[in-house]
Design an enzyme around this catalytic site. Structure first.
Site, PDB file in Angstrom:
ATOM      1  N   VAL A 267      11.124   2.934 -83.622  1.00  0.00           N
ATOM      2  CA  VAL A 267      10.214   3.671 -83.742  1.00  0.00           C
ATOM      3  C   VAL A 267       9.602   3.888 -82.246  1.00  0.00           C
ATOM      4  O   VAL A 267       8.567   4.485 -82.206  1.00  0.00           O
ATOM      5  CB  VAL A 267       8.857   3.204 -84.758  1.00  0.00           C
ATOM      6  CG1 VAL A 267       9.115   3.066 -85.911  1.00  0.00           C
ATOM      7  CG2 VAL A 267       8.722   1.834 -84.025  1.00  0.00           C
ATOM      8  N   GLY A 268      10.233   3.474 -81.196  1.00  0.00           N
ATOM      9  CA  GLY A 268      10.031   3.787 -79.943  1.00  0.00           C
ATOM     10  C   GLY A 268       9.224   2.730 -79.193  1.00  0.00           C
ATOM     11  O   GLY A 268       8.536   2.705 -78.238  1.00  0.00           O
TER      12      GLY A 268
ATOM     13  N   THR B 226      10.593   0.026 -77.467  1.00  0.00           N
ATOM     14  CA  THR B 226      11.312  -0.154 -76.018  1.00  0.00           C
ATOM     15  C   THR B 226      10.835   0.985 -75.072  1.00  0.00           C
ATOM     16  O   THR B 226      10.568   0.558 -74.088  1.00  0.00           O
ATOM     17  CB  THR B 226      12.785   0.053 -76.105  1.00  0.00           C
ATOM     18  OG1 THR B 226      13.193  -1.130 -77.064  1.00  0.00           O
ATOM     19  CG2 THR B 226      13.573  -0.626 -74.704  1.00  0.00           C
ATOM     20  N   VAL B 227      10.758   2.269 -75.550  1.00  0.00           N
ATOM     21  CA  VAL B 227      10.315   3.126 -74.773  1.00  0.00           C
ATOM     22  C   VAL B 227       8.893   3.121 -74.523  1.00  0.00           C
ATOM     23  O   VAL B 227       8.308   3.329 -73.109  1.00  0.00           O
ATOM     24  CB  VAL B 227      10.514   4.551 -75.603  1.00  0.00           C
ATOM     25  CG1 VAL B 227       9.826   5.702 -74.722  1.00  0.00           C
ATOM     26  CG2 VAL B 227      11.956   5.051 -75.918  1.00  0.00           C
TER      27      VAL B 227
ATOM     28  N   LYS C  86      11.651 -10.135 -74.278  1.00  0.00           N
ATOM     29  CA  LYS C  86      11.904  -9.868 -75.562  1.00  0.00           C
ATOM     30  C   LYS C  86      12.637 -10.757 -76.328  1.00  0.00           C
ATOM     31  O   LYS C  86      13.601 -11.626 -75.884  1.00  0.00           O
ATOM     32  CB  LYS C  86      13.048  -8.476 -75.418  1.00  0.00           C
ATOM     33  CG  LYS C  86      13.701  -8.318 -76.731  1.00  0.00           C
ATOM     34  CD  LYS C  86      13.356  -6.700 -77.224  1.00  0.00           C
ATOM     35  CE  LYS C  86      13.957  -6.528 -78.682  1.00  0.00           C
ATOM     36  NZ  LYS C  86      13.399  -5.409 -79.275  1.00  0.00           N
TER      37      LYS C  86
ATOM     38  N   ASP D 283      17.908  -3.026 -74.910  1.00  0.00           N
ATOM     39  CA  ASP D 283      16.514  -3.007 -74.628  1.00  0.00           C
ATOM     40  C   ASP D 283      16.000  -3.471 -73.222  1.00  0.00           C
ATOM     41  O   ASP D 283      15.355  -3.228 -72.706  1.00  0.00           O
ATOM     42  CB  ASP D 283      15.592  -3.687 -75.893  1.00  0.00           C
ATOM     43  CG  ASP D 283      15.671  -2.853 -77.116  1.00  0.00           C
ATOM     44  OD1 ASP D 283      16.218  -1.886 -76.909  1.00  0.00           O
ATOM     45  OD2 ASP D 283      14.991  -3.343 -78.078  1.00  0.00           O
TER      46      ASP D 283
ATOM     47  N   GLU E 285       7.997  -6.969 -75.715  1.00  0.00           N
ATOM     48  CA  GLU E 285       8.558  -6.007 -76.644  1.00  0.00           C
ATOM     49  C   GLU E 285       8.866  -7.095 -77.973  1.00  0.00           C
ATOM     50  O   GLU E 285       9.650  -7.855 -77.859  1.00  0.00           O
ATOM     51  CB  GLU E 285       9.687  -5.242 -76.357  1.00  0.00           C
ATOM     52  CG  GLU E 285       9.978  -4.249 -77.414  1.00  0.00           C
ATOM     53  CD  GLU E 285      11.553  -3.412 -77.346  1.00  0.00           C
ATOM     54  OE1 GLU E 285      11.941  -3.490 -76.523  1.00  0.00           O
ATOM     55  OE2 GLU E 285      11.817  -3.057 -78.429  1.00  0.00           O
ATOM     56  N   GLY E 286       8.366  -6.824 -79.083  1.00  0.00           N
ATOM     57  CA  GLY E 286       8.746  -7.595 -80.145  1.00  0.00           C
ATOM     58  C   GLY E 286       9.996  -7.103 -80.933  1.00  0.00           C
ATOM     59  O   GLY E 286      10.567  -6.303 -80.059  1.00  0.00           O
TER      60      GLY E 286
ATOM     61  N   GLY F  71      11.559  -5.513 -84.352  1.00  0.00           N
ATOM     62  CA  GLY F  71      11.191  -4.755 -85.610  1.00  0.00           C
ATOM     63  C   GLY F  71       9.714  -4.782 -85.695  1.00  0.00           C
ATOM     64  O   GLY F  71       9.196  -4.378 -84.683  1.00  0.00           O
TER      65      GLY F  71
HETATM   66  N1  LIG Z   1       8.901   9.239 -75.793  1.00  0.00           N
HETATM   67  C1  LIG Z   1      10.295   9.219 -75.881  1.00  0.00           C
HETATM   68  N2  LIG Z   1      11.154   9.481 -75.018  1.00  0.00           N
HETATM   69  C2  LIG Z   1      12.449   9.675 -75.281  1.00  0.00           C
HETATM   70  N3  LIG Z   1      13.109   8.867 -76.258  1.00  0.00           N
HETATM   71  C3  LIG Z   1      12.038   8.586 -77.330  1.00  0.00           C
HETATM   72  C4  LIG Z   1      10.734   8.515 -77.126  1.00  0.00           C
HETATM   73  N4  LIG Z   1      10.245   7.793 -78.374  1.00  0.00           N
HETATM   74  C5  LIG Z   1      11.260   7.395 -79.113  1.00  0.00           C
HETATM   75  N5  LIG Z   1      12.396   7.795 -78.359  1.00  0.00           N
HETATM   76  C6  LIG Z   1      13.757   7.516 -78.976  1.00  0.00           C
HETATM   77  O1  LIG Z   1      13.543   7.248 -80.276  1.00  0.00           O
HETATM   78  C7  LIG Z   1      14.683   5.889 -80.538  1.00  0.00           C
HETATM   79  C8  LIG Z   1      14.040   4.737 -80.851  1.00  0.00           C
HETATM   80  O2  LIG Z   1      13.240   4.118 -79.639  1.00  0.00           O
HETATM   81  P1  LIG Z   1      13.168   2.503 -79.422  1.00  0.00           P
HETATM   82  O3  LIG Z   1      12.282   2.583 -78.108  1.00  0.00           O
HETATM   83  O4  LIG Z   1      14.491   2.313 -79.068  1.00  0.00           O
HETATM   84  O5  LIG Z   1      12.687   2.097 -80.674  1.00  0.00           O
HETATM   85  P2  LIG Z   1      12.546   0.574 -81.146  1.00  0.00           P
HETATM   86  O6  LIG Z   1      12.385  -0.228 -79.702  1.00  0.00           O
HETATM   87  O7  LIG Z   1      11.331   0.654 -81.995  1.00  0.00           O
HETATM   88  O8  LIG Z   1      13.881   0.153 -81.875  1.00  0.00           O
HETATM   89  C9  LIG Z   1      15.639   5.911 -79.059  1.00  0.00           C
HETATM   90  O9  LIG Z   1      16.640   6.732 -79.304  1.00  0.00           O
HETATM   91  C10 LIG Z   1      14.736   6.501 -78.258  1.00  0.00           C
HETATM   92  O10 LIG Z   1      15.225   6.947 -77.165  1.00  0.00           O
HETATM   93 MG   LIG Z   2      13.559  -1.815 -79.027  1.00  0.00          MG
END
Ligand SMILES: Nc1ncnc2c1ncn2[C@@H]1O[C@H](COP(=O)(O)OP(=O)(O)O)[C@@H](O)[C@H]1O
Ligand SMILES: [Mg+2]
Length: 219
Positions: free
Chosen positions: A13-14, A16-17, A37, A50, A111-112, A114
């Site tokens: 869901v974002g 890591t981003v 993490k 991540d 970062e958690g 899930g």
């Molecule tokens: N603001 C953003 N810019 C670019 N990619 C994003 C953005 N938000 C989410 N994504 C994309 O969505 C997917 C999931 O994001 P991620 O941060 O890896 O999720 P999580 O850490 O919750 O599993 C990835 O492919 C990531 O690149």
């Molecule tokens: Mg992640």
């Protein structure tokens, strides 16, 4: 100690981003930023890990193990990843590694894994780790249909154990948000009594192009 714990409404869901954007903003402001993490799974899959993205965004020189003490190949829940490897995640070790990371820095971005109710070991949940670390939460969530329920449920789960929710971050926030997306932002802010921030689509290879993402109170 300035710190934040980035959780999300689920996986992919974002988180890591959002964590990377928070870390980069702090680093751009001159802070030495550590990242943490608890566990990474899915290393056997393609793509950047991540911890690699977090390290780059923070400008950190931490090793893989200093960022993420438990790392497993299969794309499964942490407790199962550990079990399949004949291992067990030790909550005390998680706290030690997080505290060591924080001790070497001005700020830490965690970062958690899930969402909040994901088990790390036995009945020890991501939420328990967040509560022990004591940093306020940022909740990453998708902007579109379905996000109101997921986000409000996550806020309730956090507040049930007196975790502070610093903000919800909707990501990736479109340049031209739809009526649903704009309504979601307002509804979550009102019903969740929470600050709702947005993060546009980022070029993950180029942190220097990212806009600032900061939590109120300069966390
Ligand atoms: N603001 C953003 N810019 C670019 N990619 C994003 C953005 N938000 C989410 N994504 C994309 O969505 C997917 C999931 O994001 P991620 O941060 O890896 O999720 P999580 O850490 O919750 O599993 C990835 O492919 C990531 O690149
Ligand atoms: Mg992640």
């Amino acid at each position: 100690m300035n710190g934040v714990f980035v959780t999300g409404t689920g996986t992919e869901v974002g988180k890591t981003v959002v964590a990377a954007a928070l870390a980069h903003t702090l680093a751009a402001g001159g802070a030495r930023v550590a990242v943490f993490k608890p566990c990474v799974t899915g290393l056997e899959e393609d793509g950047e890990t991540d911890y690699a993205l977090l390290r780059r965004a923070a400008g950190s020189s931490q090793s893989d193990a200093e960022i993420a003490p438990y790392r497993y190949g299969p794309p499964v829940s942490p407790h199962l990843g550990a079990e399949l490897a004949g291992d067990q995640i030790d909550p005390a070790r998680l706290r030690e590694v997080a505290d060591a990371a924080a001790a070497g820095a001005d700020a830490i971005v965690c970062e958690g894994v899930g969402g909040l109710m994901v088990p790390l070991s036995g009945d020890y949940l991501v939420r328990d780790l967040a509560a022990e670390l004591g940093y306020p939460l940022a909740i990453a969530a998708a902007p579109g249909l379905g996000t109101i329920n997921h986000t409000l449920v996550t806020i309730e789960a956090a507040r049930a154990v007196e975790l502070e929710v610093a903000a919800v971050v909707l990501t990736p926030w479109p340049g031209q948000p739809s009526a649903v997306e704009r309504s979601n932002r307002e509804t979550i802010a009102t019903l969740g009594a929470v600050e709702v921030l947005t993060l546009p689509w980022l070029d993950l290879t180029a942190p220097q192009t990212w806009p600032a993402l900061a939590l109120t109170g300069d966390r």
